[in-house]
Design a protein around this motif. Structure first.
Motif, PDB file in Angstrom:
ATOM      1  N   LYS A   1      40.345  41.194  45.254  1.00  0.00           N
ATOM      2  CA  LYS A   1      41.037  42.392  44.782  1.00  0.00           C
ATOM      3  C   LYS A   1      41.189  43.355  45.952  1.00  0.00           C
ATOM      4  O   LYS A   1      40.258  43.520  46.749  1.00  0.00           O
TER       5      LYS A   1
ATOM      6  N   PRO B   1      38.204  34.517  44.416  1.00  0.00           N
ATOM      7  CA  PRO B   1      38.537  35.690  43.606  1.00  0.00           C
ATOM      8  C   PRO B   1      38.558  36.939  44.478  1.00  0.00           C
ATOM      9  O   PRO B   1      37.622  37.174  45.240  1.00  0.00           O
TER      10      PRO B   1
ATOM     11  N   SER C   1      38.099  40.166  36.480  1.00  0.00           N
ATOM     12  CA  SER C   1      39.488  39.883  36.101  1.00  0.00           C
ATOM     13  C   SER C   1      39.732  38.387  35.928  1.00  0.00           C
ATOM     14  O   SER C   1      40.654  37.981  35.223  1.00  0.00           O
ATOM     15  N   VAL C   2      38.900  37.572  36.558  1.00  0.00           N
ATOM     16  CA  VAL C   2      39.056  36.118  36.468  1.00  0.00           C
ATOM     17  C   VAL C   2      38.244  35.548  35.315  1.00  0.00           C
ATOM     18  O   VAL C   2      38.713  34.665  34.579  1.00  0.00           O
TER      19      VAL C   2
ATOM     20  N   GLY D   1      40.792  32.516  34.318  1.00  0.00           N
ATOM     21  CA  GLY D   1      42.146  32.992  34.081  1.00  0.00           C
ATOM     22  C   GLY D   1      42.762  33.583  35.340  1.00  0.00           C
ATOM     23  O   GLY D   1      42.172  33.566  36.417  1.00  0.00           O
ATOM     24  N   LYS D   2      43.993  34.100  35.188  1.00  0.00           N
ATOM     25  CA  LYS D   2      44.732  34.750  36.266  1.00  0.00           C
ATOM     26  C   LYS D   2      44.940  33.847  37.473  1.00  0.00           C
ATOM     27  O   LYS D   2      44.786  34.261  38.614  1.00  0.00           O
ATOM     28  N   CYS D   3      45.199  32.578  37.244  1.00  0.00           N
ATOM     29  CA  CYS D   3      45.475  31.640  38.338  1.00  0.00           C
ATOM     30  C   CYS D   3      46.211  30.437  37.770  1.00  0.00           C
ATOM     31  O   CYS D   3      46.188  30.187  36.563  1.00  0.00           O
ATOM     32  N   GLU D   4      46.863  29.686  38.655  1.00  0.00           N
ATOM     33  CA  GLU D   4      47.556  28.470  38.239  1.00  0.00           C
ATOM     34  C   GLU D   4      46.606  27.283  38.130  1.00  0.00           C
ATOM     35  O   GLU D   4      46.845  26.354  37.348  1.00  0.00           O
TER      36      GLU D   4
ATOM     37  N   GLY E   1      46.809  30.352  43.377  1.00  0.00           N
ATOM     38  CA  GLY E   1      47.780  31.300  42.852  1.00  0.00           C
ATOM     39  C   GLY E   1      48.128  32.326  43.906  1.00  0.00           C
ATOM     40  O   GLY E   1      47.944  32.104  45.106  1.00  0.00           O
TER      41      GLY E   1
END
Length: 228
Positions: A129, A127, A147-148, A198-201, A112
């Motif tokens: 930030k 992952p 967040s992931v 989450g937070k990824c393709e 992503g």
């Protein structure tokens, strides 16, 4: 007039980065869940050592050995059948599953948007930030992983200091970008065999060897940083 030389203890920790940005990346790993296979050379040496010691071991009386053999032959005895080392995920090469490569370490990669990616194109990355207002870079790394995963209840961060860092220079097609520093922190899976990423393709769990396929340009750096 006396000047106090004692600094206040409750001051916020800051980072001096001049014109460079700071990024916290997390190496989220699952440790091996089965004992790795022994190298044939090591196995041969262990077998030789065992047979050599057998020559000098103490010989117990036959009546003592007969009593020991009689133990554990009641109705409660259970035959042990080891679980298979090769799983269905191994057979289908399902890299989204944690139930694969049970004798190896697995690392989480996300696909992503990543900081510093050329033209904002999606790419494989750990992952991460960008450091903003966290008290420490470790806290920034925790926020990146949270967040992931959603929460950190099944994770363990190894130490407060980063395990490695690298300076990333902008490429030729990123003339307006500046260099930044990426700090790597290690975290491990605790008592969990599936996460809702989450937070990824897309995402994968890969071994060290497989990981090099995703970062061929950084293979030398990563090869030194990873254990296995």
């Amino acid at each position: 007039m006396k000047i106090s030389l004692v600094r206040p203890l409750l001051t916020k920790r800051g980072f001096s980065s001049s014109s460079e940005n700071l990024v916290a990346s997390v190496l989220f790993e699952r440790l091996p869940v089965v004992i790795p296979k022994i190298d044939p050379v090591v196995y041969a040496f262990q077998e030789f050592s065992f047979r050599w010691r057998q020559q000098y071991q103490r010989r117990y009386p036959d009546e003592f050995l007969d009593k020991s053999d009689a133990r554990g032959k009641g109705d409660y005895q259970i035959d042990y059948v080891p679980a298979p080392r090769i799983t269905e995920a191994d057979k289908s090469n399902d890299r989204r599953s944690l139930q694969r490569a049970l004798d190896r370490r697995l690392y989480l990669l996300l696909y992503g948007n990543a900081y510093g990616a050329p033209s904002g194109k999606p790419m494989w990355h750990f992952p991460e930030k960008v450091y903003e207002s966290e008290d420490t870079m470790r806290k920034c790394a925790e926020s990146a992983l949270k967040s992931v995963l959603g929460d950190l209840s099944n994770t363990y961060f190894v130490g407060n200091a980063p395990m490695a860092h690298m300076v990333v220079q902008p490429t030729e097609d990123q003339s307006g970008s500046t260099s930044f520093k990426r700090f790597f922190f290690k975290s491990q899976v605790i008592a969990k065999n599936k996460f809702n990423i989450g937070k990824c393709e897309d995402f994968v769990w890969v071994t060290k060897d497989e990981l090099m396929e995703y970062f061929p340009e950084q293979a030398e750096f990563l090869n030194k940083m990873f254990i296995s």
